[in-house]
Design an enzyme around this catalytic site. Structure first.
Site, PDB file in Angstrom:
ATOM      1  N   ASP A  86       0.816  -1.212   0.000  1.00 18.84           N
ATOM      2  CA  ASP A  86       0.000   0.000   0.000  1.00 18.84           C
ATOM      3  C   ASP A  86       0.851   1.265   0.000  1.00 18.84           C
ATOM      4  OD1 ASP A  86       0.573   0.783   2.856  1.00 18.84           O
ATOM      5  OD2 ASP A  86      -0.488  -1.085   3.248  1.00 18.84           O
ATOM      6  N   GLU A 106       7.163  -6.454  -2.613  1.00 18.95           N
ATOM      7  CA  GLU A 106       5.784  -6.888  -2.367  1.00 18.95           C
ATOM      8  C   GLU A 106       5.482  -8.062  -3.293  1.00 18.95           C
ATOM      9  OE1 GLU A 106       2.214  -7.845  -1.628  1.00 18.95           O
ATOM     10  OE2 GLU A 106       2.799  -6.058  -0.477  1.00 18.95           O
ATOM     11  N   GLY A 138       9.499 -11.561  -0.788  1.00 14.20           N
ATOM     12  CA  GLY A 138      10.392 -10.902   0.154  1.00 14.20           C
ATOM     13  C   GLY A 138      11.320 -11.882   0.854  1.00 14.20           C
ATOM     14  N   ASP A 155       6.456  -5.400   6.840  1.00 12.24           N
ATOM     15  CA  ASP A 155       5.065  -4.932   6.886  1.00 12.24           C
ATOM     16  C   ASP A 155       4.197  -6.005   6.260  1.00 12.24           C
ATOM     17  OD1 ASP A 155       2.651  -3.659   6.761  1.00 12.24           O
ATOM     18  OD2 ASP A 155       3.276  -2.078   5.388  1.00 12.24           O
TER      19      ASP A 155
END
Length: 275
Positions: A86, A106, A138, A155
């Protein structure tokens, strides 16, 4: 007719929000993705039925992933964000002028695509020239880049689907090796009300790898229970030794120099989990 979205956070508890409009739903190669517009929280990204971020409260999570670690490391030139498609953590990372390059890895390109379209307030810095966006795994990126990064931020979603590997001891060992000799990493580690076992497991695994381990918290109302934890592993620098006066002021809505150390003061029942 009223339309409501409900996230079942456990088998017996959930949160619900009234929806103005469903903007997109799609089964990507990795997960079920939805972008909805809610009355209370604004536009919201939902993955596999779990709220990832909302326009109204996103700043808490993104600031608290980025700033404690970057304020602890004296010269974080190269930063990696694993997940975070995001773009919110990247936006916060770029507030630190010493960061020369921020790499976002991502696994699901659709998260990036729809965030740019529907969450421009959050994803607006993904095209910044200091940012490199990589659509890839990742976990593999970490293992392919030894001694590369000053700070690594994880994240991730909760440990389901493609994010399961991002909570493994092997991943944390890979992070250690991907960091430079004075590197720092931070990961979101869920909430102590429903995921106490997860917090304990992560804390134990990280302590076996990093000499300095600290857990801190923040209040994020759209996340399960509202009380969220983050775990920091550091090779050299202790966030509790950072002088408040050394933390530069920049535009935030949650994190401040005064909050830096205060965030590491845990409620007793959370402190007991990580002793």
């Amino acid at each position: 007719m009223e339309l409501w979205y409900t996230e079942k956070q456990t088998e017996n508890f959930g949160i619900t929000s009234k929806i103005k409009e469903t903007l997109v739903t799609e089964k990507t190669d990795f997960q079920d993705l939805a972008m909805i517009d809610t009355n209370e929280w604004g536009r919201m990204l939902v993955l596999d039925g779990m709220v990832m971020t909302s326009v109204r409260d996103e700043f808490v999570y993104h600031e608290m992933v980025a700033h404690p670690a970057l304020s602890t490391h004296p010269n974080p030139k190269n930063v990696l964000v694993v997940g975070g498609g995001d773009g919110g953590v990247i936006r916060e990372v770029l507030k630190h002028p010493e960061v020369e390059k921020a790499v976002l890895v991502e696994i699901d390109g659709k998260v990036i695509e729809y965030s740019k379209k529907y969450l421009p307030e959050i994803a607006g810095e993904l095209d910044n020239p200091r940012v490199e966006v990589i659509v890839n795994d990742g976990y593999m990126h970490i293992h392919d880049h030894k001694n590369t990064y000053d700070v690594i931020m994880v994240d991730s979603t909760e440990p389901v689907g493609p994010a399961v590997e991002l909570f493994s001891k092997g991943f944390y060992q890979g992070i250690y090796e991907s960091l430079k000799e004075d590197g720092i990493f931070v990961a979101q580690t869920d909430n102590p009300w429903f995921k106490a076992d997860l917090i304990q497991t992560v804390n134990r695994d990280v302590r076996e790898i990093f000499p300095i381990v600290r857990v801190y918290g923040a209040n994020i109302p759209t996340y399960p229970s509202g009380l969220w934890t983050f775990t920091m592993g550091s090779k050299k620098y202790d966030p509790l030794q950072v002088e408040e006066a050394s933390i530069p002021e920049f535009e935030t809505k949650y994190y401040t120099p005064r909050l830096h150390k205060a965030a590491f003061v845990l409620p007793k029942f959370v402190e007991d989990l990580v002793k």
